[in-house]
Write an enzyme that holds these catalytic residues in place. Sequence first.
Site, PDB file in Angstrom:
ATOM      1  N   TRP A 136       0.665  -1.256   0.385  1.00 12.70           N
ATOM      2  CA  TRP A 136      -0.355  -0.461   0.607  1.00 12.70           C
ATOM      3  C   TRP A 136       1.131   1.192   0.105  1.00 12.70           C
ATOM      4  O   TRP A 136       0.852   2.120   0.024  1.00 12.70           O
ATOM      5  CB  TRP A 136      -1.197   0.116   1.207  1.00 12.70           C
ATOM      6  N   ASP A 137       2.302   1.363  -0.247  1.00 11.26           N
ATOM      7  CA  ASP A 137       3.167   1.953  -0.166  1.00 11.26           C
ATOM      8  C   ASP A 137       2.938   2.711   1.273  1.00 11.26           C
ATOM      9  O   ASP A 137       2.825   4.152   1.924  1.00 11.26           O
ATOM     10  CB  ASP A 137       3.068   2.614  -0.958  1.00 11.26           C
ATOM     11  N   PHE A 138       2.787   2.287   2.180  1.00 15.28           N
ATOM     12  CA  PHE A 138       2.961   3.026   4.288  1.00 15.28           C
ATOM     13  C   PHE A 138       4.380   2.628   3.770  1.00 15.28           C
ATOM     14  O   PHE A 138       4.534   3.181   5.758  1.00 15.28           O
ATOM     15  CB  PHE A 138       2.210   1.854   4.836  1.00 15.28           C
TER      16      PHE A 138
END
Length: 790
Positions: A457-459
């Site tokens: 999620w590109d966290f």
Amino acid sequence: MGSLNPARLARIIFGAVLVLLGAYFLGFGGWLLSLGGTVYYVIAGALMIASGVQVARNRASGFFIYFAVWLFTLIWSIWESGADPWKLEVRLFAPSVLLALFLVPALGAAARERIPFAWRGFQAATAAAAVGMIALILYASFGPVSGETSQMASQEGGTPTDWQFYGNDAGGTRYSAAGQITPQNIGKLDIAWISNSGDGPDDAEIHHKGREYHSEATPIKIGNTLYTCTPHSMALAIDATTGQTKWKFDPKIPRNNPYIVCRGVGYYDAPQADSCKHRIFLPTMDARILAIDADTGKLCPGFGNKGAVDLRDQTGTWPAGWQVSTSTPLVMNDRLVVGSRVIDNMSTDEPSGVVRAYDPVSGAQVWAWDIGRSPDAIPGRLPEGQEYTRSTPNVWGPITGDPKLNMVYLGTGNPAPDYYTGYRRPFDRRFGTSLVALDITTGKLRWDFQMVHDDMWDFDLPIGPSLFDLKDGTPALIQTTKMGQIFMLNRATGKPIARVEERAVAQAGATPNTFISKTQPFSVGMPSLTPPKLTPQDMWGATPLDQLVCRIDLARARNEGIYTPIGPTRSIGNPAFDGVTDWGGASVDPKKRMMFVNTMNMPFYFQLEDRTTERAKQLIKRKSSGGENAKKLDVRLQEKTPYLATLRAWLSPFQVPCVPPPWGEMVGIDLDTQKIMWKKTLGTARDNNLFGLQHNLPLPTGTPNLGGSIVTAGGVVFIGATTDQYIRAFDAKTGKELWKHRMKAGATATPMSYVGEDGRQYVIITAGGHGALGTRYGDETIAFALAKAH
């Protein structure tokens, strides 16, 4: 047939509007109903069509039918929304305006003649409803009156103080011991001086033609001088008392980078050096670290190669912008520690995320943390001809450290690409989206703690933790995250202080043959700022028309809340890659053990597209064309994977969020009790309107925000960050908004504060605008202070 008189024409037009609106509700409401949604729109649409026909025929039943629609809408709205004023506003305001139009004599004549006595009651009720609607909007906007201002001791003067690191101290507390400005006197705060850098965006950057300009710098203060940087990698020295520019250094870097930003500079006292005893370290857009004499503004020739070290060394050859240096280097315990921003989602073959430490005097490389080779850093450089492991998780945000423990804390991102996990290696999976502690002298791994498993999620962790000590002296840290989870760990051991649980998360919808974790860590011992799973009742918009589209969007997408897998069918990312909290992080009062963090609520739509499909081929062709439209296309190519990624901010057709306000908040948390003290809306809709227009009423809806806060000993929290271009001050104890100042440009930068040589406390913020948030551009560093005593 005679000509239409004005009254009849008005009824025909109004009736036609009702019919068209009814047809819209009936058609799209039927679609929503087929997806399992509410029947309200179908019923309301059918009745509105009937009402419109009768209004055009000048029948009293036209009013009665619409009044029934309005009553039905009122009951349905309260049933759906309860007492939430923002949700009621979007459901009731437009229908109430249509109802009020029947008061126009030409439109309500038939009903008035049929029920003359009741019509007077309708007029009175409509007036009361209008007052109630206005009150509802005001309540939604401003809420109840804030509590009393806390009483803080005022310190009317003080000896000069410094702000030596990006977060004031190496531990990134963003706390100022200056206490002259208090909740009682802050109303007298005003501009002391403004310094203009002379650096601003060019035409291509203003219009986002392949280059995005972000002004995000926080100055540091050493002695009576501020040192800062501009988005185009210029360094400036500014007199901290007068605002006069002492010197400016321009490395004259070619303006071909797609991502233009500098968050700040580092500082080092080098008494053993023959020259440049006081030096500034400047990160640049061409992936270098420059050493500049803090006194003269000239390069330090004895550092590295004629004053510079090249972060592209042994990482391969890449297009401009694939590897850059954007955040402040950490200089601590005779080490200069630097990470890099590596471009997201272009390919599985991207620059290394290696983190390196240099001798701050000579520029010699001391160690390199390359997880593809070892969990511990390797000494020196690699043998000639070798390269660091490509596409490993990088560290692009500010780095923090503990001088006493001799540890440096790295917040890692993801291996490229973000949204497809199928090709990740064991070391990628271990260290991605993790907090990693290294011995700063040797680079030896001390501990690591993963905050998202198999992150798709590109966290990534966008900033290092803030350090503080508990009441009993336990060395602690606070790590904010894009997910809205707040982790409190023992910074010596990496073990949780506040309880962390592994909880099961959704699995359905992920692409085949990818890594997806069955569980994720949830910091249950700390307050969660993670938004709850969205429901149809949460949907918003400017009007019921676009709210209906948002409901259809929700019904068509996979929506399991946080950690909904990204895959070949549409999913909602809530939160998304901008996060609940981004690189602004938290500010911490280490004496009172309170933390302050700004949050935002901006979901995105995601989908992975099989790159062999005709649609994917067309998207790739358009994205690869290199034109202006290609740059705006929300596609991530993810080359050398089976899928490309499409994503977009989840906005209604009228370009307002599909989720209700507040879209930005300021939160105060007690670190002793681990409870939320207060939560306040952050930002207004003044510069955000339908279709992206920059003019609106200043309704406090909250806004997306980038940049962080600071907290002072006077009990005041300062923050810019919002799209409405204010710097604000909040009471640290109660959360009451105490003061704000409107600036010419967006202030998407973290402030800083100090006591100057004149004994006054200053608050400084950079206001230069932000391309992604759409704020206005400028080149100002602004200082605020109380009026001088006479």
